[in-house]
Scaffold this motif. Structure first.
Motif, short mmCIF file in Angstrom:
data_model
loop_
_atom_site.label_atom_id
_atom_site.label_comp_id
_atom_site.label_asym_id
_atom_site.label_seq_id
_atom_site.Cartn_x
_atom_site.Cartn_y
_atom_site.Cartn_z
N VAL A 28 -68.92 -18.14 -9.94
CA VAL A 28 -70.15 -18.53 -9.24
C VAL A 28 -69.87 -19.72 -8.33
CG1 VAL A 28 -72.48 -19.44 -9.55
CG2 VAL A 28 -71.66 -17.58 -11.01
N CYS A 32 -70.53 -19.84 -4.34
CA CYS A 32 -71.40 -20.88 -3.78
C CYS A 32 -70.67 -21.73 -2.74
CB CYS A 32 -71.94 -21.78 -4.89
SG CYS A 32 -73.14 -20.94 -5.95
N ARG A 39 -75.66 -24.03 -6.60
CA ARG A 39 -75.69 -23.09 -7.72
C ARG A 39 -77.12 -22.65 -8.02
NH1 ARG A 39 -71.39 -22.76 -11.55
NH2 ARG A 39 -72.95 -22.40 -13.16
N TYR A 43 -78.54 -18.81 -8.44
CA TYR A 43 -79.27 -18.31 -9.61
C TYR A 43 -80.69 -17.88 -9.26
CZ TYR A 43 -75.39 -19.44 -12.66
OH TYR A 43 -74.16 -19.46 -13.27
N ARG A 46 -80.24 -14.53 -7.80
CA ARG A 46 -79.92 -13.60 -8.89
C ARG A 46 -81.19 -13.19 -9.64
NH1 ARG A 46 -76.37 -11.35 -12.29
NH2 ARG A 46 -76.46 -11.87 -14.49
N CYS A 54 -73.08 -8.96 -10.30
CA CYS A 54 -72.27 -9.83 -11.15
C CYS A 54 -71.82 -9.09 -12.40
CB CYS A 54 -73.08 -11.06 -11.58
SG CYS A 54 -73.62 -12.10 -10.23
#
Length: 80
Positions: A28, A32, A39, A43, A46, A54
């Motif tokens: 990750v 990034c 981050r 997320y 995500r 992922c």
């Protein structure tokens, strides 16, 4: 255009030729850094289903296949 060296991978009794670039897994943090986002942004994407696909490892860490990341970037360009 430079060609990446190919390597042979054995699995289930069959021989397959794979490129190191297509089998590379990114963390990750690496994704990034490449995208220059926090981050928390990754997320958030995500959670909303907008991040690249992922892989969750047994220890809970996430990895992103380089090929999935490249495809995701291409899709982002197509939607702009």
């Amino acid at each position: 255009m430079d060609r990446l060296p190919l390597r042979t991978a054995w699995g289930r009794g069959a021989m397959a030729v794979t490129s190191p670039r297509t089998t590379q897994k990114l963390t990750v943090d690496e994704v990034c850094a490449e995208l220059q986002v926090a981050r928390s942004t990754f997320y958030d994407w995500r959670q909303k289903g907008r991040a690249p696909r992922c892989i969750r490892l047994p220890n809970g860490a996430l990895r992103i296949r380089r090929s999935d990341f490249e495809n995701w970037l291409t899709d982002c360009e197509a939607h702009s």
